[in-house]
Design a protein around this motif. Structure first.
Motif: not given
Lengths: 109, 109
Positions: B8-9, B40, B43-44
């Motif tokens: 996730e990063l 984000s 997303v993040l």
DNA sequence: ATACTTCCATCGATAGACGATGGGAACCGA
DNA sequence: TCGGTTCCCATCGTCTATCGATGGAAGTAT
């Protein structure tokens, strides 16, 4: 002094870079490293101790195939080729990379 | 099966993200994670087991300072603040990140 | 009361990048 | 012909970072 660790690579992107490079055609390890260095104007410096493990990973996952041959300079060299799975993987990793960068840029904006 | 590991990063970018977030003002850990997720658009996703070690690193390097306080929701919370050194570091990491992304994009082009 | 959310934190496993190191074969200049 | 340099392979050990699992405490809502 010099707490600067600025690695020569963005962690997690090496496989993507290698796959993309091989999408241009069959190439040996040394050539891959050269290509990345050249096209990035010396920003991307892939050490051999990063590259060869990466190639092993890709081989194991079936994303690339390898065969021994002779280089343009008449040296013994191992040539890597992208497989069909490799192409799919490249596409997926690229998409994911773009997604991440976009997200990060929203934070940095 | 789902061999998808898509973390996730982007590895190596967490410190940058945290520093940038703190540049907006003093904030507690949970808030930082929320902010990154929100801005984000999901997303993040920074897990707490990534975030707190990161904050420890930043504290140790003197890039942030911490003090205990009370959150908007009346909870005990540790507030982090960017230091002068942190600002310099943010600038440097950002520059380096841009440099890397640009280089990678040349390869992907 | 109890369930949920907020907020803290650590531990252990895993993976990935890198410095150091080693080797062999071809080419090049003196 | 011999020594250095380039080309090309590869591994080992270290270090750092991310992450899943886990645990706890305190406030809030039902």
């Amino acid at each position: 002094m010099g707490t600067d660790k600025s690695s020569e690579l963005l962690p997690g992107t090496l496989d993507l870079l290698v796959l993309k490079t091989l999408a241009r055609g069959r190439m040996h390890g040394y050539g891959i490293a050269q290509h990345l260095k050249n096209i990035s104007e010396d920003v991307l410096q892939v050490g051999e101790s990063s590259l060869y493990p990466a190639l092993q990973r890709l081989l194991l996952n079936g994303y690339v195939e390898a065969e021994w041959g002779t280089s343009e300079n008449n040296r013994r060299a191992r040539y890597y080729t992208l497989t069909a799975d490799g192409r799919k993987q490249l596409s997926a990793e690229r998409k994911e990379f773009d997604r991440m960068v976009l997200a990060i840029q929203k934070v940095l904006a």
